[in-house]
Design a protein around this motif. Structure first.
Motif, mmCIF file in Angstrom:
data_model
loop_
_atom_site.group_PDB
_atom_site.id
_atom_site.type_symbol
_atom_site.label_atom_id
_atom_site.label_comp_id
_atom_site.label_asym_id
_atom_site.label_seq_id
_atom_site.Cartn_x
_atom_site.Cartn_y
_atom_site.Cartn_z
ATOM 1 N N ASP A 44 2.212 59.603 -15.249
ATOM 2 C CA ASP A 44 0.927 59.941 -15.456
ATOM 3 C C ASP A 44 0.128 61.165 -15.697
ATOM 4 O O ASP A 44 0.308 62.134 -14.821
ATOM 5 N N ALA A 45 -0.821 61.492 -16.092
ATOM 6 C CA ALA A 45 -2.373 62.857 -16.263
ATOM 7 C C ALA A 45 -3.286 62.027 -16.356
ATOM 8 O O ALA A 45 -3.543 61.252 -16.375
ATOM 9 N N TRP A 46 -3.532 63.344 -15.809
ATOM 10 C CA TRP A 46 -5.103 63.257 -15.640
ATOM 11 C C TRP A 46 -5.641 64.127 -17.052
ATOM 12 O O TRP A 46 -5.066 65.421 -17.039
ATOM 13 N N SER A 47 -6.881 64.067 -17.051
ATOM 14 C CA SER A 47 -7.760 64.731 -18.119
ATOM 15 C C SER A 47 -8.361 65.422 -16.714
ATOM 16 O O SER A 47 -9.109 64.935 -16.094
ATOM 17 N N VAL A 48 -8.538 66.539 -17.162
ATOM 18 C CA VAL A 48 -9.158 68.075 -15.396
ATOM 19 C C VAL A 48 -10.381 68.678 -16.661
ATOM 20 O O VAL A 48 -9.786 69.090 -17.221
ATOM 21 N N THR A 49 -11.532 68.742 -15.755
ATOM 22 C CA THR A 49 -12.397 69.521 -16.504
ATOM 23 C C THR A 49 -12.741 71.006 -15.504
ATOM 24 O O THR A 49 -12.410 70.086 -14.275
ATOM 25 N N TYR A 50 -12.813 71.792 -16.052
ATOM 26 C CA TYR A 50 -12.386 73.393 -15.085
ATOM 27 C C TYR A 50 -14.026 73.237 -14.969
ATOM 28 O O TYR A 50 -14.427 73.703 -17.029
ATOM 29 N N GLU A 51 -15.284 73.525 -14.508
ATOM 30 C CA GLU A 51 -16.419 73.487 -14.889
ATOM 31 C C GLU A 51 -16.598 75.555 -13.704
ATOM 32 O O GLU A 51 -16.728 75.044 -12.554
ATOM 33 N N VAL A 52 -17.088 76.575 -14.469
ATOM 34 C CA VAL A 52 -17.802 77.246 -13.510
ATOM 35 C C VAL A 52 -19.006 78.060 -13.669
ATOM 36 O O VAL A 52 -19.728 78.068 -14.483
ATOM 37 N N SER A 53 -19.875 77.674 -12.789
ATOM 38 C CA SER A 53 -21.640 77.591 -13.406
ATOM 39 C C SER A 53 -21.606 79.056 -12.337
ATOM 40 O O SER A 53 -20.638 79.406 -11.348
ATOM 41 N N VAL A 54 -22.445 80.015 -13.143
ATOM 42 C CA VAL A 54 -23.367 81.111 -12.277
ATOM 43 C C VAL A 54 -23.952 80.910 -12.195
ATOM 44 O O VAL A 54 -24.931 80.349 -13.423
ATOM 45 N N THR A 55 -24.806 81.687 -11.541
ATOM 46 C CA THR A 55 -26.407 82.251 -11.372
ATOM 47 C C THR A 55 -26.916 83.318 -10.611
ATOM 48 O O THR A 55 -26.033 83.955 -9.935
ATOM 49 N N GLY A 56 -28.063 83.361 -10.337
ATOM 50 C CA GLY A 56 -28.529 84.729 -10.487
ATOM 51 C C GLY A 56 -28.264 85.836 -11.345
ATOM 52 O O GLY A 56 -26.659 85.571 -12.078
ATOM 53 N N GLY A 57 -27.894 87.140 -10.899
ATOM 54 C CA GLY A 57 -28.338 88.256 -11.769
ATOM 55 C C GLY A 57 -27.007 88.018 -13.015
ATOM 56 O O GLY A 57 -28.406 87.431 -14.150
ATOM 57 N N THR A 58 -26.278 88.023 -13.149
ATOM 58 C CA THR A 58 -25.905 88.126 -15.268
ATOM 59 C C THR A 58 -24.744 87.153 -15.676
ATOM 60 O O THR A 58 -24.305 87.260 -15.099
ATOM 61 N N VAL A 59 -25.562 86.259 -16.256
ATOM 62 C CA VAL A 59 -25.264 84.958 -16.472
ATOM 63 C C VAL A 59 -24.983 84.376 -17.434
ATOM 64 O O VAL A 59 -24.345 83.070 -18.319
ATOM 65 N N ASN A 60 -25.092 85.709 -18.827
ATOM 66 C CA ASN A 60 -24.813 84.987 -19.892
ATOM 67 C C ASN A 60 -23.002 85.194 -20.434
ATOM 68 O O ASN A 60 -22.339 84.537 -21.397
ATOM 69 N N GLY A 61 -22.370 85.026 -19.726
ATOM 70 C CA GLY A 61 -20.710 84.895 -19.255
ATOM 71 C C GLY A 61 -20.353 84.927 -17.821
ATOM 72 O O GLY A 61 -20.725 85.168 -17.313
#
Length: 158
Positions: A44-61
């Motif tokens: 058994d294996a999962w499809s895992v989505t990693y998400e990193v959100s940034v707010t404020g300051g420098t958000v271009n990466g």
């Protein structure tokens, strides 16, 4: 000196017996490897989505991005260090952007992501099963790295 026919027959029998034993042992080892390989392929294996959100300051990466994934189905998770990645701006929110990556993680193995936001930004990481069900979420301090780590659940028994 002449070797009797009976002695020749005994020697041939011993050699054939030894060869047969080696063949049986070789097939047994191969069969065990095939069973193990089949077990991994059907794990058994999962499809895992990693998400990193940034707010404020420098958000271009975001920087120092690392995440866990199974190289193939049924294997233990290993780290993939990708370093610096671009984010996608969220048009609905000012000074907010997100990065996502979808990978495979074997059931009951570690899933995790870590990243460092840029100057003045705050990062939030999430781990999602099948891109929907959140199983981990952490919000870091402004300008500080963030890390989400969790064991993926077992599949329900039928």
């Amino acid at each position: 000196m002449k070797i009797s026919q009976n002695t020749k027959t005994k020697r041939i029998s011993k050699i054939l017996g030894a060869c047969s034993l080696l063949v049986v042992l070789g097939l047994s080892a191969t069969a065990c490897g095939m069973v193990e390989s089949f077990g991994r392929q059907t794990a058994d294996a999962w499809s895992v989505t990693y998400e990193v959100s940034v707010t404020g300051g420098t958000v271009n990466g975001i920087d120092d991005v690392k995440y866990l994934e199974a190289p193939t189905r049924g294997e233990v998770s290993s780290e993939n260090a990708v370093g610096e990645v671009a984010t996608t701006n969220d048009p609905a929110k000012k000074r907010s952007a997100t990065w996502q990556e979808t990978v495979m993680v074997t059931a009951e193995e570690e899933a995790g992501v870590s990243a460092a936001p840029r100057a003045g930004a705050t990062a939030t990481c999430r781990v999602l099963l099948d891109g929907v069900k959140e199983i981990a979420a952490v919000t870091g301090e402004p300008g500080k790295p963030v890390e989400c780590a969790v064991s993926t659940p077992a599949f329900a028994k039928k």
